[in-house]
Design a protein around this motif. Structure first.
Motif, PDB file in Angstrom:
ATOM      1  N   GLU A  32       0.831  -1.195   0.000  1.00 67.61           N
ATOM      2  CA  GLU A  32       0.000   0.000   0.000  1.00 67.61           C
ATOM      3  C   GLU A  32       0.868   1.248   0.000  1.00 67.61           C
ATOM      4  N   ALA A  59       2.311   1.789  -3.462  1.00 67.86           N
ATOM      5  CA  ALA A  59       1.316   2.349  -4.376  1.00 67.86           C
ATOM      6  C   ALA A  59       1.096   3.830  -4.086  1.00 67.86           C
ATOM      7  N   LEU A  60       1.016   4.176  -2.818  1.00 67.41           N
ATOM      8  CA  LEU A  60       0.851   5.574  -2.441  1.00 67.41           C
ATOM      9  C   LEU A  60       2.055   6.398  -2.873  1.00 67.41           C
ATOM     10  N   ASN A  61       3.238   5.819  -2.733  1.00 73.20           N
ATOM     11  CA  ASN A  61       4.468   6.500  -3.137  1.00 73.20           C
ATOM     12  C   ASN A  61       4.453   6.792  -4.641  1.00 73.20           C
ATOM     13  N   LYS A  62       4.053   5.813  -5.442  1.00 77.11           N
ATOM     14  CA  LYS A  62       3.985   6.017  -6.893  1.00 77.11           C
ATOM     15  C   LYS A  62       2.966   7.092  -7.244  1.00 77.11           C
ATOM     16  N   GLU A  63       1.825   7.067  -6.563  1.00 80.70           N
ATOM     17  CA  GLU A  63       0.785   8.059  -6.814  1.00 80.70           C
ATOM     18  C   GLU A  63       1.282   9.467  -6.488  1.00 80.70           C
ATOM     19  N   LEU A  64       1.958   9.593  -5.365  1.00 76.01           N
ATOM     20  CA  LEU A  64       2.471  10.898  -4.966  1.00 76.01           C
ATOM     21  C   LEU A  64       3.564  11.377  -5.913  1.00 76.01           C
ATOM     22  N   GLN A  65       4.393  10.466  -6.389  1.00 77.80           N
ATOM     23  CA  GLN A  65       5.439  10.852  -7.338  1.00 77.80           C
ATOM     24  C   GLN A  65       4.836  11.351  -8.654  1.00 77.80           C
ATOM     25  N   SER A  66       3.785  10.695  -9.131  1.00 79.66           N
ATOM     26  CA  SER A  66       3.150  11.152 -10.365  1.00 79.66           C
ATOM     27  C   SER A  66       2.471  12.502 -10.150  1.00 79.66           C
ATOM     28  N   GLU A  67       1.901  12.701  -8.966  1.00 80.09           N
ATOM     29  CA  GLU A  67       1.270  13.985  -8.656  1.00 80.09           C
ATOM     30  C   GLU A  67       2.323  15.101  -8.590  1.00 80.09           C
TER      31      GLU A  67
END
Length: 80
Positions: A34, A37-45
């Protein structure tokens, strides 16, 4: 106590420890997934926000933008 009893007690203790620690190990894997996944989401943001900031910097540093701002200030001075 004889050697057989010691071995049986050791095996029972080991089984209890494994039962207690088993689900926690799986829970850690789920949590790390989890977090990944959150890390990837934040990096894309962050990447998206950097692109937006670059665009805003281009607009603000553009000579036409500064000229339009100066015209607006002159219009405000005429009204006042």
């Amino acid at each position: 106590m004889n050697l057989t009893a010691i071995v049986i007690v050791a095996i029972v203790c080991w089984a209890i420890v494994e039962l207690v620690n088993g689900p926690k190990g799986k829970k850690k894997d789920k949590t790390s997934n989890e977090q990944a996944a959150l890390n990837k989401e934040l990096q894309s943001e962050i990447k998206t926000m950097r692109e937006r900031i670059e665009t805003l910097e281009k607009i603000v540093t553009d000579e036409k933008y500064d000229l339009n701002r100066q015209f607006d200030e002159l219009k405000k001075d005429k009204v006042a």
